[in-house]
Design a protein around this motif. Structure first.
Motif, PDB file in Angstrom:
ATOM      1  N   MET A  41     125.390 -39.894  67.868  1.00  0.00           N
ATOM      2  CA  MET A  41     124.196 -39.355  68.170  1.00  0.00           C
ATOM      3  C   MET A  41     123.449 -40.046  69.468  1.00  0.00           C
ATOM      4  O   MET A  41     123.439 -41.269  69.659  1.00  0.00           O
ATOM      5  CB  MET A  41     123.407 -39.474  67.003  1.00  0.00           C
ATOM      6  N   GLN A  42     122.662 -39.108  70.137  1.00  0.00           N
ATOM      7  CA  GLN A  42     122.125 -39.514  71.278  1.00  0.00           C
ATOM      8  C   GLN A  42     120.757 -40.235  70.842  1.00  0.00           C
ATOM      9  O   GLN A  42     120.311 -39.615  70.111  1.00  0.00           O
ATOM     10  CB  GLN A  42     121.819 -38.393  72.187  1.00  0.00           C
ATOM     11  N   PRO A  43     120.194 -41.356  71.621  1.00  0.00           N
ATOM     12  CA  PRO A  43     118.957 -42.018  71.287  1.00  0.00           C
ATOM     13  C   PRO A  43     117.977 -40.923  71.632  1.00  0.00           C
ATOM     14  O   PRO A  43     118.050 -40.303  72.453  1.00  0.00           O
ATOM     15  CB  PRO A  43     118.836 -43.134  72.082  1.00  0.00           C
ATOM     16  N   THR A  44     116.852 -41.002  70.857  1.00  0.00           N
ATOM     17  CA  THR A  44     115.715 -39.908  70.907  1.00  0.00           C
ATOM     18  C   THR A  44     114.598 -40.748  71.942  1.00  0.00           C
ATOM     19  O   THR A  44     114.390 -41.834  71.716  1.00  0.00           O
ATOM     20  CB  THR A  44     114.941 -39.754  69.743  1.00  0.00           C
ATOM     21  N   SER A  45     114.429 -39.924  73.308  1.00  0.00           N
ATOM     22  CA  SER A  45     113.678 -40.759  74.048  1.00  0.00           C
ATOM     23  C   SER A  45     112.131 -40.660  73.478  1.00  0.00           C
ATOM     24  O   SER A  45     111.871 -40.047  72.789  1.00  0.00           O
ATOM     25  CB  SER A  45     113.542 -39.904  75.382  1.00  0.00           C
ATOM     26  N   LEU A  46     111.348 -41.625  74.145  1.00  0.00           N
ATOM     27  CA  LEU A  46     109.926 -41.856  73.768  1.00  0.00           C
ATOM     28  C   LEU A  46     109.094 -40.599  73.881  1.00  0.00           C
ATOM     29  O   LEU A  46     108.489 -40.221  73.034  1.00  0.00           O
ATOM     30  CB  LEU A  46     109.531 -43.040  74.241  1.00  0.00           C
ATOM     31  N   PRO A  47     109.326 -39.748  75.040  1.00  0.00           N
ATOM     32  CA  PRO A  47     108.197 -38.704  75.256  1.00  0.00           C
ATOM     33  C   PRO A  47     109.032 -37.528  74.120  1.00  0.00           C
ATOM     34  O   PRO A  47     108.167 -36.732  73.604  1.00  0.00           O
ATOM     35  CB  PRO A  47     108.750 -38.042  76.696  1.00  0.00           C
ATOM     36  N   ARG A  48     110.104 -37.502  73.937  1.00  0.00           N
ATOM     37  CA  ARG A  48     110.581 -36.524  72.832  1.00  0.00           C
ATOM     38  C   ARG A  48     110.099 -36.802  71.588  1.00  0.00           C
ATOM     39  O   ARG A  48     109.608 -35.916  70.745  1.00  0.00           O
ATOM     40  CB  ARG A  48     112.290 -36.434  72.718  1.00  0.00           C
ATOM     41  N   LEU A  49     110.013 -38.096  71.157  1.00  0.00           N
ATOM     42  CA  LEU A  49     109.548 -38.644  69.946  1.00  0.00           C
ATOM     43  C   LEU A  49     108.026 -38.402  69.809  1.00  0.00           C
ATOM     44  O   LEU A  49     107.632 -37.893  68.864  1.00  0.00           O
ATOM     45  CB  LEU A  49     109.857 -39.858  69.670  1.00  0.00           C
ATOM     46  N   PHE A  62      86.751 -31.588  58.240  1.00  0.00           N
ATOM     47  CA  PHE A  62      86.400 -32.100  59.704  1.00  0.00           C
ATOM     48  C   PHE A  62      87.849 -32.945  60.070  1.00  0.00           C
ATOM     49  O   PHE A  62      88.078 -33.023  61.294  1.00  0.00           O
ATOM     50  CB  PHE A  62      85.383 -32.999  59.393  1.00  0.00           C
ATOM     51  N   LEU A  63      88.055 -33.798  59.222  1.00  0.00           N
ATOM     52  CA  LEU A  63      89.445 -34.723  59.514  1.00  0.00           C
ATOM     53  C   LEU A  63      90.450 -34.226  59.768  1.00  0.00           C
ATOM     54  O   LEU A  63      91.189 -34.573  60.889  1.00  0.00           O
ATOM     55  CB  LEU A  63      89.479 -35.825  58.162  1.00  0.00           C
ATOM     56  N   ARG A  64      90.935 -32.950  59.397  1.00  0.00           N
ATOM     57  CA  ARG A  64      92.012 -32.355  59.678  1.00  0.00           C
ATOM     58  C   ARG A  64      91.922 -31.640  61.137  1.00  0.00           C
ATOM     59  O   ARG A  64      92.687 -31.563  61.845  1.00  0.00           O
ATOM     60  CB  ARG A  64      92.307 -31.265  58.788  1.00  0.00           C
ATOM     61  N   GLN A  65      90.524 -31.224  61.528  1.00  0.00           N
ATOM     62  CA  GLN A  65      90.301 -30.722  62.839  1.00  0.00           C
ATOM     63  C   GLN A  65      90.372 -31.808  63.752  1.00  0.00           C
ATOM     64  O   GLN A  65      91.137 -31.422  64.843  1.00  0.00           O
ATOM     65  CB  GLN A  65      88.682 -30.278  62.770  1.00  0.00           C
ATOM     66  N   ALA A  66      90.025 -32.895  63.528  1.00  0.00           N
ATOM     67  CA  ALA A  66      90.252 -34.136  64.545  1.00  0.00           C
ATOM     68  C   ALA A  66      91.746 -34.473  64.559  1.00  0.00           C
ATOM     69  O   ALA A  66      92.111 -34.624  65.630  1.00  0.00           O
ATOM     70  CB  ALA A  66      89.355 -35.217  64.072  1.00  0.00           C
ATOM     71  N   LEU A  67      92.418 -34.196  63.409  1.00  0.00           N
ATOM     72  CA  LEU A  67      93.772 -34.494  63.501  1.00  0.00           C
ATOM     73  C   LEU A  67      94.803 -33.544  64.373  1.00  0.00           C
ATOM     74  O   LEU A  67      95.506 -34.017  64.930  1.00  0.00           O
ATOM     75  CB  LEU A  67      94.424 -34.848  62.433  1.00  0.00           C
ATOM     76  N   LEU A  68      94.184 -32.440  64.374  1.00  0.00           N
ATOM     77  CA  LEU A  68      94.539 -31.445  65.230  1.00  0.00           C
ATOM     78  C   LEU A  68      94.566 -31.603  66.759  1.00  0.00           C
ATOM     79  O   LEU A  68      95.242 -31.019  67.458  1.00  0.00           O
ATOM     80  CB  LEU A  68      94.214 -29.986  64.940  1.00  0.00           C
ATOM     81  N   ALA A  69      93.658 -32.338  66.949  1.00  0.00           N
ATOM     82  CA  ALA A  69      93.406 -32.424  68.572  1.00  0.00           C
ATOM     83  C   ALA A  69      94.100 -33.847  68.869  1.00  0.00           C
ATOM     84  O   ALA A  69      93.845 -34.240  69.819  1.00  0.00           O
ATOM     85  CB  ALA A  69      91.775 -32.877  68.625  1.00  0.00           C
ATOM     86  N   ILE A  70      95.149 -34.222  68.156  1.00  0.00           N
ATOM     87  CA  ILE A  70      96.142 -35.230  68.717  1.00  0.00           C
ATOM     88  C   ILE A  70      96.835 -34.862  70.028  1.00  0.00           C
ATOM     89  O   ILE A  70      97.140 -33.689  70.366  1.00  0.00           O
ATOM     90  CB  ILE A  70      97.295 -35.292  67.642  1.00  0.00           C
ATOM     91  N   SER A  71      97.260 -35.725  70.839  1.00  0.00           N
ATOM     92  CA  SER A  71      97.836 -35.663  72.090  1.00  0.00           C
ATOM     93  C   SER A  71      99.199 -36.435  72.187  1.00  0.00           C
ATOM     94  O   SER A  71      99.270 -37.117  71.507  1.00  0.00           O
ATOM     95  CB  SER A  71      97.040 -36.039  73.165  1.00  0.00           C
ATOM     96  N   ASP A  72     100.051 -35.774  73.063  1.00  0.00           N
ATOM     97  CA  ASP A  72     101.397 -36.695  73.314  1.00  0.00           C
ATOM     98  C   ASP A  72     101.220 -38.124  73.785  1.00  0.00           C
ATOM     99  O   ASP A  72     102.106 -38.799  73.311  1.00  0.00           O
ATOM    100  CB  ASP A  72     102.299 -36.044  74.524  1.00  0.00           C
ATOM    101  N   ASP A  73     100.188 -38.546  74.273  1.00  0.00           N
ATOM    102  CA  ASP A  73     100.165 -39.869  74.902  1.00  0.00           C
ATOM    103  C   ASP A  73      99.702 -40.772  73.960  1.00  0.00           C
ATOM    104  O   ASP A  73      99.680 -42.236  73.859  1.00  0.00           O
ATOM    105  CB  ASP A  73      99.263 -40.133  76.090  1.00  0.00           C
ATOM    106  N   ARG A  74      98.717 -40.317  72.543  1.00  0.00           N
ATOM    107  CA  ARG A  74      98.532 -40.897  71.562  1.00  0.00           C
ATOM    108  C   ARG A  74      98.798 -40.289  70.145  1.00  0.00           C
ATOM    109  O   ARG A  74      98.121 -39.874  69.582  1.00  0.00           O
ATOM    110  CB  ARG A  74      96.952 -41.077  71.558  1.00  0.00           C
ATOM    111  N   ASP A  86     101.795 -47.904  72.365  1.00  0.00           N
ATOM    112  CA  ASP A  86     102.429 -46.685  72.639  1.00  0.00           C
ATOM    113  C   ASP A  86     103.126 -46.393  71.486  1.00  0.00           C
ATOM    114  O   ASP A  86     103.231 -46.750  70.431  1.00  0.00           O
ATOM    115  CB  ASP A  86     102.999 -46.528  73.785  1.00  0.00           C
ATOM    116  N   VAL A  87     103.615 -45.125  71.527  1.00  0.00           N
ATOM    117  CA  VAL A  87     104.486 -44.843  70.246  1.00  0.00           C
ATOM    118  C   VAL A  87     105.645 -45.683  70.054  1.00  0.00           C
ATOM    119  O   VAL A  87     106.146 -45.550  68.619  1.00  0.00           O
ATOM    120  CB  VAL A  87     105.235 -43.199  70.879  1.00  0.00           C
ATOM    121  N   ALA A  88     106.160 -46.742  70.740  1.00  0.00           N
ATOM    122  CA  ALA A  88     107.115 -47.563  70.331  1.00  0.00           C
ATOM    123  C   ALA A  88     106.472 -48.584  69.585  1.00  0.00           C
ATOM    124  O   ALA A  88     107.264 -49.435  68.960  1.00  0.00           O
ATOM    125  CB  ALA A  88     107.808 -48.167  71.851  1.00  0.00           C
TER     126      ALA A  88
END
Length: 150
Positions: free
Chosen positions: A1-9, A98-110, A132-134
């Motif tokens: 199995m290939q390791p998953t890259s941090l951007p993909r994760l 409201f919390l779910r609305q805020a959570l929907l605004a998640i981004s790949d960098d955080r 970071d994600v790591a």
């Protein structure tokens, strides 16, 4: 199995969170959770699978995990709740909407919880995290004149 890259994760985490609790609330809950009394939400894309298991509502505690095949490659634990002075059901539900609305605004960098700041209809959400994600640590809070406690 290939390791998953941090951007993909990171992208996978954003998609998973938007397609489970943040986007669908408890409608994303599976019928037979692994742990009795818990809510369990799941998402899969290719070799990656996401599972969010939590207990409670007024006070909650949970854990999110990502697996690549059968290997656990990422995990995050969380807890929080609504202050005891919030007793009106409509207000209680508005806080979580409201919390779910805020959570929907998640981004790949955080991809941990929501954005660093979010405001709507008199509510304010603040997310302070480092790393970071790591590897990361964070705290988030949503409040109005009443509070949501992390």
């Amino acid at each position: 199995m290939q390791p998953t890259s941090l951007p993909r994760l990171a992208k996978f985490l954003v998609d998973a969170k938007r397609r489970t609790y943040a986007g669908l609330d408890d409608d994303a809950t599976i019928a037979a959770p692994l742990l009795p009394g818990s809510k369990q939400l799941e998402y899969r894309d290719g070799e990656l699978s996401y599972r969010d298991i939590y207990f409670g509502m007024r006070f909650f505690v949970g854990q999110e995990t990502v697996q690549s095949g059968s290997d656990a490659i990422w995990s995050m634990s969380y807890s929080g709740g609504v202050v005891s002075t919030v007793v009106d059901r409509a207000e209680f539900l508005a806080i979580y909407a409201f919390l779910r609305q805020a959570l929907l605004a998640i981004s790949d960098d955080r991809p941990f919880r929501g954005p660093s700041q979010f405001e709507d209809q008199g509510f304010r959400y603040v997310n302070i995290s480092s790393g970071d994600v790591a590897g990361f640590h964070g705290e988030h809070r949503a409040a109005a004149d009443r509070a949501f406690v992390p």
